[in-house]
Design a protein around this motif. Structure first.
Motif, mmCIF file in Angstrom:
data_model
loop_
_atom_site.group_PDB
_atom_site.id
_atom_site.type_symbol
_atom_site.label_atom_id
_atom_site.label_comp_id
_atom_site.label_asym_id
_atom_site.label_seq_id
_atom_site.Cartn_x
_atom_site.Cartn_y
_atom_site.Cartn_z
ATOM 1 N N UNK A 243 7.400 1.265 16.157
ATOM 2 C CA UNK A 243 8.510 0.780 16.995
ATOM 3 C C UNK A 243 8.356 -0.669 17.435
ATOM 4 N N UNK A 244 7.386 -1.386 16.842
ATOM 5 C CA UNK A 244 7.101 -2.727 17.378
ATOM 6 C C UNK A 244 7.485 -3.886 16.456
ATOM 7 N N UNK A 245 8.287 -3.654 15.442
ATOM 8 C CA UNK A 245 8.620 -4.721 14.488
ATOM 9 C C UNK A 245 7.373 -5.378 13.921
ATOM 10 N N UNK A 246 6.414 -4.560 13.531
ATOM 11 C CA UNK A 246 5.216 -5.084 12.879
ATOM 12 C C UNK A 246 5.299 -4.633 11.431
ATOM 13 N N UNK A 247 5.160 -5.569 10.505
ATOM 14 C CA UNK A 247 5.309 -5.228 9.090
ATOM 15 C C UNK A 247 3.981 -4.723 8.526
ATOM 16 N N UNK A 248 4.061 -3.671 7.732
ATOM 17 C CA UNK A 248 2.869 -3.110 7.078
ATOM 18 C C UNK A 248 2.130 -4.184 6.295
ATOM 19 N N UNK A 249 2.919 -5.008 5.597
ATOM 20 C CA UNK A 249 2.314 -5.978 4.693
ATOM 21 C C UNK A 249 1.990 -7.300 5.388
ATOM 22 N N UNK A 250 2.813 -7.672 6.402
ATOM 23 C CA UNK A 250 2.712 -9.027 6.955
ATOM 24 C C UNK A 250 2.393 -9.090 8.447
ATOM 25 N N UNK A 251 2.195 -7.962 9.083
ATOM 26 C CA UNK A 251 1.850 -7.977 10.504
ATOM 27 C C UNK A 251 2.971 -8.549 11.353
ATOM 28 N N UNK A 252 2.650 -9.579 12.156
ATOM 29 C CA UNK A 252 3.642 -10.175 13.057
ATOM 30 C C UNK A 252 4.535 -11.193 12.346
ATOM 31 N N UNK A 253 4.178 -11.531 11.113
ATOM 32 C CA UNK A 253 4.956 -12.512 10.348
ATOM 33 C C UNK A 253 6.308 -11.903 9.981
ATOM 34 N N UNK A 254 7.373 -12.708 10.081
ATOM 35 C CA UNK A 254 8.710 -12.215 9.718
ATOM 36 C C UNK A 254 8.785 -12.041 8.210
ATOM 37 N N UNK A 255 9.055 -10.811 7.729
ATOM 38 C CA UNK A 255 9.130 -10.616 6.277
ATOM 39 C C UNK A 255 10.350 -11.334 5.696
ATOM 40 N N UNK A 256 10.115 -12.022 4.571
ATOM 41 C CA UNK A 256 11.221 -12.564 3.804
ATOM 42 C C UNK A 256 12.274 -13.310 4.637
ATOM 43 N N UNK A 257 11.886 -14.385 5.317
ATOM 44 C CA UNK A 257 12.863 -15.091 6.166
ATOM 45 C C UNK A 257 14.041 -15.607 5.343
ATOM 46 N N UNK A 258 15.207 -15.639 5.946
ATOM 47 C CA UNK A 258 16.371 -16.211 5.264
ATOM 48 C C UNK A 258 16.138 -17.709 5.071
ATOM 49 N N UNK A 259 16.716 -18.244 3.998
ATOM 50 C CA UNK A 259 16.548 -19.677 3.750
ATOM 51 C C UNK A 259 17.780 -20.478 4.134
#
Length: 415
Positions: A18-34
């Motif tokens: 429930x914490x918006x933590x990515x399995x692969x990237x942790x606290x990093x925003x996955x795939x940011x929009x460009x």
């Protein structure tokens, strides 16, 4: 008395879901929009040109002509994060375009109003944060390739050329190195809850290794960032308007409120990773440092802040380790603390190289008024000399934080 009711007695297992933590990237925003929807191109166009417009002293005039855009068309979390990043970069350029001498007292309405609205929706302050510049400011050159410096690019940058890019990307790599540690935290918490020393030991070994990987990633700062560029060019653009002698009053956000607001600049203290480790291992900071660190949590995405708080509410890991009196477990715990200690000591070394040494050099040059050779360094903002970008008296702060980490070691020998 069945197993099921025993589970519910203890509550559901702790998990990161429930914490918006990515399995692969942790606290990093996955795939940011460009890019943002076409309507927002006026923001994007200026943001992409921040370094050149600051250099030609034209950024403020470009911003003043910018249309006032509605934020209603920003829908997804990723759109909001990109908008926050873009408006943050433009704001830093606007405020610091003329260095420490000609700062502004007011951010114009066409920038201030949308920035404030986007910030409210994200639960972030209206200033460039670690969550923007490091966690949401990246793309892969080859989408299939690895998360390696050579395959990464930043989306927007501040003045400082390759060093600025290097600074943001190395910070990102440190965050990525910590992912394995974050993934192991629930295992530790659940292991403590049901007295599974073996699971806790393994998870702690994993966390220790991950913290060591973070330390190795941090060493890349010396490869990709030039200290004199960091000190003389970049640092002011990362500085905020709280505890900053150049902007004692703060900044008025026109059209939002009439009183000036004070926000801190980006800082490693805004990384959720270290806060999670401190809460897990039971590091208790002294009052002044704790006040600063707690304030820095307001600069994190709310879900990440919540994770840190929830970790702090769990049964004491250190207490559990002491109680178990299990040699392997105690060793894993102390190794973990030692790795965190090493990371903090290394961070002091980096700060010394990027702030303390250039500051001394700048003072020396100004005293001998040798402009030419170290021109970049001697032109650096004098008011920030001994301060971190977050506004802390940096060396004292970092050393105190490191020493308090040492206090949680179990064995005197390791201290």
């Amino acid at each position: 008395f069945s197993m099921a009711s025993a589970e519910s007695e203890r509550g559901a297992p702790f998990s990161l879901d429930s914490y918006y933590v990515s399995e692969e990237l942790g606290f990093v925003l996955p795939d940011p929009l460009e890019n943002l929807p076409p309507y927002y191109q006026p923001w994007v166009e200026i943001a992409l040109r921040v370094p050149e417009l600051v250099h030609s002293h034209d950024l403020r005039s470009h911003v003043n002509k910018m249309p006032l855009l509605s934020t209603d068309f920003l829908q997804s979390h990723r759109e909001l994060r990109l908008a926050h990043l873009v408006l943050g970069m433009v704001t830093m350029g606007y405020v610091w375009q003329e260095g420490e001498n000609d700062t502004v007292e007011m951010l114009p309405r066409n920038l201030a109003v949308p920035y404030w609205e986007v910030s409210l929706r994200l639960g972030l302050p209206s200033i460039l944060t670690h969550a923007d510049a490091a966690l949401a400011n990246w793309r892969k050159k080859d989408p299939e390739g690895p998360h390696k410096n050579s395959n990464l690019e930043v989306l927007v940058r501040l003045p400082g050329g390759d060093s600025v890019k290097g600074f943001f990307l190395v910070t990102l790599l440190v965050e990525l190195a910590g992912v394995s540690a974050i993934r192991s935290i629930p295992t530790v918490i659940n292991g403590v809850r049901c007295s599974d020393s073996e699971a806790v030991t393994k998870a702690l070994e994993n966390i220790g290794q991950s913290i060591q990987d973070m330390n190795d990633a941090l060493k890349l700062m010396h490869v990709y960032v030039d200290p004199s560029v960091f000190y003389g060019v970049m640092r002011i653009f990362l500085s905020g308007w709280k505890d900053n002698p150049c902007m004692p009053k703060g900044l008025v956000y026109e059209g939002v409120q009439t009183e000036p607001v004070k926000f801190s600049g980006g800082s490693a203290a805004q990384s959720s990773l270290l806060h999670c480790f401190d809460e897990l291992l039971g590091v208790k900071h002294e009052e002044k440092s704790r006040a600063f660190l707690t304030r820095m949590r307001n600069y994190m995405p709310p879900a990440h802040r919540k994770l840190i708080e929830d970790i702090s509410l769990q049964p004491s890991l250190r207490g559990f380790v002491q109680q178990q009196a299990n040699q392997g477990l105690s060793k894993a715990f102390d190794d973990c603390v030692s790795k965190l200690l090493a990371l903090r000591s290394y961070h002091i070394n980096v700060v010394s190289r990027f702030i303390t040494v250039p500051a001394a050099k700048a003072r020396q040059l100004r005293k001998n008024s040798h402009e030419s050779e170290g021109e970049m360094v001697s032109r650096a903002p004098t008011s920030l000399e001994e301060r971190g970008t977050g506004g802390s008296g940096i060396m004292t702060f970092l050393k105190t934080v490191r020493d308090k980490t040492k206090d949680v070691l179990l064995h005197e020998a390791s201290k």
